[in-house]
Design a protein around this motif. Structure first.
Motif, PDB file in Angstrom:
ATOM      1  N   THR A   1       0.870  -1.173   0.000  1.00 43.39           N
ATOM      2  CA  THR A   1       0.000   0.000   0.000  1.00 43.39           C
ATOM      3  C   THR A   1       0.908   1.225   0.000  1.00 43.39           C
ATOM      4  O   THR A   1       2.090   1.132   0.323  1.00 43.39           O
ATOM      5  CB  THR A   1      -0.928   0.010   1.231  1.00 43.39           C
ATOM      6  OG1 THR A   1      -0.143  -0.125   2.427  1.00 43.39           O
ATOM      7  CG2 THR A   1      -1.938  -1.131   1.161  1.00 43.39           C
ATOM      8  N   THR A   2       0.356   2.375  -0.355  1.00 43.90           N
ATOM      9  CA  THR A   2       1.227   3.526  -0.548  1.00 43.90           C
ATOM     10  C   THR A   2       0.517   4.836  -0.261  1.00 43.90           C
ATOM     11  O   THR A   2      -0.701   4.877  -0.061  1.00 43.90           O
ATOM     12  CB  THR A   2       1.770   3.548  -2.001  1.00 43.90           C
ATOM     13  OG1 THR A   2       2.768   4.580  -2.120  1.00 43.90           O
ATOM     14  CG2 THR A   2       0.668   3.806  -3.013  1.00 43.90           C
ATOM     15  N   MET A   3       1.303   5.910  -0.264  1.00 42.26           N
ATOM     16  CA  MET A   3       0.782   7.268  -0.231  1.00 42.26           C
ATOM     17  C   MET A   3       1.564   8.100  -1.232  1.00 42.26           C
ATOM     18  O   MET A   3       2.798   8.052  -1.265  1.00 42.26           O
ATOM     19  CB  MET A   3       0.908   7.909   1.156  1.00 42.26           C
ATOM     20  CG  MET A   3       0.373   9.336   1.208  1.00 42.26           C
ATOM     21  SD  MET A   3       0.345  10.030   2.883  1.00 42.26           S
ATOM     22  CE  MET A   3       2.094  10.310   3.156  1.00 42.26           C
ATOM     23  N   LEU A   4       0.839   8.869  -2.059  1.00 42.39           N
ATOM     24  CA  LEU A   4       1.450   9.762  -3.032  1.00 42.39           C
ATOM     25  C   LEU A   4       1.295  11.192  -2.533  1.00 42.39           C
ATOM     26  O   LEU A   4       0.187  11.620  -2.191  1.00 42.39           O
ATOM     27  CB  LEU A   4       0.768   9.621  -4.398  1.00 42.39           C
ATOM     28  CG  LEU A   4       0.565   8.215  -4.947  1.00 42.39           C
ATOM     29  CD1 LEU A   4      -0.186   8.270  -6.279  1.00 42.39           C
ATOM     30  CD2 LEU A   4       1.898   7.496  -5.103  1.00 42.39           C
ATOM     31  N   GLY A   5       2.371  11.949  -2.501  1.00 51.24           N
ATOM     32  CA  GLY A   5       2.279  13.333  -2.060  1.00 51.24           C
ATOM     33  C   GLY A   5       3.632  14.010  -2.091  1.00 51.24           C
ATOM     34  O   GLY A   5       4.634  13.427  -2.500  1.00 51.24           O
ATOM     35  N   HIS A   6       3.675  15.267  -1.645  1.00 52.98           N
ATOM     36  CA  HIS A   6       4.930  16.014  -1.555  1.00 52.98           C
ATOM     37  C   HIS A   6       4.732  17.229  -0.661  1.00 52.98           C
ATOM     38  O   HIS A   6       3.855  18.044  -0.944  1.00 52.98           O
ATOM     39  CB  HIS A   6       5.395  16.458  -2.944  1.00 52.98           C
ATOM     40  CG  HIS A   6       6.661  17.259  -2.913  1.00 52.98           C
ATOM     41  ND1 HIS A   6       7.881  16.694  -2.621  1.00 52.98           N
ATOM     42  CD2 HIS A   6       6.890  18.591  -3.109  1.00 52.98           C
ATOM     43  CE1 HIS A   6       8.810  17.634  -2.675  1.00 52.98           C
ATOM     44  NE2 HIS A   6       8.231  18.793  -2.959  1.00 52.98           N
ATOM     45  N   PRO A   7       5.508  17.358   0.419  1.00 51.31           N
ATOM     46  CA  PRO A   7       6.486  16.386   0.926  1.00 51.31           C
ATOM     47  C   PRO A   7       5.803  15.322   1.778  1.00 51.31           C
ATOM     48  O   PRO A   7       4.671  15.528   2.230  1.00 51.31           O
ATOM     49  CB  PRO A   7       7.410  17.263   1.771  1.00 51.31           C
ATOM     50  CG  PRO A   7       6.507  18.337   2.293  1.00 51.31           C
ATOM     51  CD  PRO A   7       5.501  18.611   1.195  1.00 51.31           C
ATOM     52  N   VAL A   8       6.490  14.212   2.006  1.00 50.75           N
ATOM     53  CA  VAL A   8       5.894  13.132   2.793  1.00 50.75           C
ATOM     54  C   VAL A   8       6.818  12.641   3.913  1.00 50.75           C
ATOM     55  O   VAL A   8       6.402  11.828   4.729  1.00 50.75           O
ATOM     56  CB  VAL A   8       5.511  11.932   1.895  1.00 50.75           C
ATOM     57  CG1 VAL A   8       4.450  12.322   0.890  1.00 50.75           C
ATOM     58  CG2 VAL A   8       6.742  11.363   1.180  1.00 50.75           C
ATOM     59  N   ALA A   9       8.043  13.138   3.975  1.00 45.57           N
ATOM     60  CA  ALA A   9       9.055  12.576   4.870  1.00 45.57           C
ATOM     61  C   ALA A   9       8.622  12.564   6.330  1.00 45.57           C
ATOM     62  O   ALA A   9       8.868  11.583   7.049  1.00 45.57           O
ATOM     63  CB  ALA A   9      10.371  13.338   4.722  1.00 45.57           C
ATOM     64  N   GLU A  10       7.992  13.632   6.801  1.00 42.65           N
ATOM     65  CA  GLU A  10       7.683  13.737   8.230  1.00 42.65           C
ATOM     66  C   GLU A  10       6.364  13.079   8.617  1.00 42.65           C
ATOM     67  O   GLU A  10       6.025  13.006   9.797  1.00 42.65           O
ATOM     68  CB  GLU A  10       7.662  15.214   8.645  1.00 42.65           C
ATOM     69  CG  GLU A  10       8.960  15.966   8.361  1.00 42.65           C
ATOM     70  CD  GLU A  10      10.165  15.347   9.049  1.00 42.65           C
ATOM     71  OE1 GLU A  10       9.999  14.783  10.151  1.00 42.65           O
ATOM     72  OE2 GLU A  10      11.270  15.417   8.479  1.00 42.65           O
ATOM     73  N   ASN A  11       5.590  12.612   7.647  1.00 41.96           N
ATOM     74  CA  ASN A  11       4.302  11.999   7.946  1.00 41.96           C
ATOM     75  C   ASN A  11       4.513  10.609   8.551  1.00 41.96           C
ATOM     76  O   ASN A  11       5.200   9.774   7.966  1.00 41.96           O
ATOM     77  CB  ASN A  11       3.464  11.901   6.668  1.00 41.96           C
ATOM     78  CG  ASN A  11       2.004  11.608   6.942  1.00 41.96           C
ATOM     79  OD1 ASN A  11       1.675  10.691   7.684  1.00 41.96           O
ATOM     80  ND2 ASN A  11       1.115  12.377   6.333  1.00 41.96           N
ATOM     81  N   PRO A  12       3.912  10.321   9.714  1.00 41.91           N
ATOM     82  CA  PRO A  12       4.131   9.027  10.372  1.00 41.91           C
ATOM     83  C   PRO A  12       3.238   7.906   9.851  1.00 41.91           C
ATOM     84  O   PRO A  12       3.228   6.808  10.414  1.00 41.91           O
ATOM     85  CB  PRO A  12       3.788   9.335  11.830  1.00 41.91           C
ATOM     86  CG  PRO A  12       2.704  10.371  11.728  1.00 41.91           C
ATOM     87  CD  PRO A  12       3.077  11.222  10.530  1.00 41.91           C
ATOM     88  N   ILE A  13       2.499   8.137   8.768  1.00 42.08           N
ATOM     89  CA  ILE A  13       1.477   7.189   8.344  1.00 42.08           C
ATOM     90  C   ILE A  13       2.038   5.816   7.993  1.00 42.08           C
ATOM     91  O   ILE A  13       1.412   4.788   8.276  1.00 42.08           O
ATOM     92  CB  ILE A  13       0.669   7.764   7.157  1.00 42.08           C
ATOM     93  CG1 ILE A  13      -0.585   6.919   6.890  1.00 42.08           C
ATOM     94  CG2 ILE A  13       1.531   7.911   5.899  1.00 42.08           C
ATOM     95  CD1 ILE A  13      -1.547   7.543   5.893  1.00 42.08           C
TER      96      ILE A  13
END
Length: 286
Positions: free
Chosen positions: A13-25
């Motif tokens: 599974t994935t998440m597409l976005g920008h930025p994503v580094a700090e997201n704990p998901i």
């Protein structure tokens, strides 16, 4: 020679976005997958340009992902690249996750449902006057869902008039609740009578931790203050609110509420909220 038994291919599974580094998901979902004995994994994909969204969405299908989240700034521009969208996406005009059925990518939006559940743990929404700072893909979903939950009036404070007026019109068209746009210029003065004040911008996210420019002298102690930022849990915006004695709702709580719905849609398993709460706390190093 001994036979080597290979583990099964992980379901991705994935998440597409920008930025994503700090997201704990990703760390949160991986912890939950492990708890339920699922050989699944979550990958965050930093899509640095809108021009790459068609290929990124097509890749979700081509690579056999079981589901995908879509985060800022692609919640609106991703829609034309999906095979189908549900009624919420049609009303809101933004998507935040997709399910995959028979190779078809189906767009959904539960951003607002997550924030409604999180707020209702602290205060009722019905009859309340809401002020929202920012109105991007997540903000527009939250605005519509807050109206559907019974808010009496919404004020959208944004820097871009076209964005603010379009979302205000979307809210009223979808719900019948009056909504207005106010220009964001310098320090925000919160309108008198505001019951719920929400930050739907990126201000306050790690690592910059930028303060939201609010004139705190215009905020009542009875105002419930909400932040959509998921890292850190207590942002400068919420810290200032708490110092004033305002009730607060953090973005991590919102993330937990919407993530549980997404998890169930992908796996068919109805999760225990405590599992998600422990997982996100561990992901944030709390």
């Amino acid at each position: 020679m001994s036979n080597i038994i290979l583990p099964p291919q992980k379901q991705m599974t994935t998440m597409l976005g920008h930025p994503v580094a700090e997201n704990p998901i990703d760390r949160m979902f991986d912890e939950v997958y492990a708890h339920y004995g699922l050989h699944w994994q979550f990958w965050k994909c930093d899509v640095t340009s809108e021009n790459n969204i068609p290929a990124a969405v097509a890749g979700v299908r081509a690579l056999g992902f079981a589901g995908a989240c879509i985060t800022v700034p692609y919640k609106v521009v991703s829609i034309p690249h999906l095979d189908e969208i549900d009624e919420d996406v049609k009303a809101i005009g933004a998507v935040n996750y997709m399910t995959i059925k028979d190779g078809r990518l189906i767009g959904h939006n539960n951003d607002g449902k997550g924030v409604v559940k999180a707020i209702q743990k602290v205060t009722p929404i019905a009859g309340k006057r809401v002020v929202m700072l920012g109105a991007g893909g997540a903000g527009r979903a939250m605005a519509v869902e807050l109206a559907w939950a019974g808010a009496s009036h919404l004020t959208l404070i944004t820097r871009r008039e076209a964005q603010g007026t379009e979302v205000a019109q979307t809210v009223t068209r979808a719900s019948g609740v009056p909504a207005e746009w106010v220009q964001w210029s310098g320090e925000v003065c919160v309108p008198e009578g505001t019951d719920i004040l929400m930050n739907a911008t990126h201000l306050g996210a790690a690592p910059q931790l930028e303060p939201v420019p609010v004139n705190w002298g215009t905020v009542s102690k009875s105002t419930t203050v909400v932040d959509v930022i998921t890292n850190p849990r207590i942002t400068p915006f919420l810290n200032a609110s708490r110092d004033m004695g305002c009730p607060i709702v953090n973005g991590v709580e919102m993330l937990v509420q919407l993530a549980m719905q997404i998890f169930e849609a992908w796996t068919g398993i109805k999760p225990d909220e405590a599992v998600f709460q422990r997982a996100v706390a561990k992901a944030l190093g709390e």
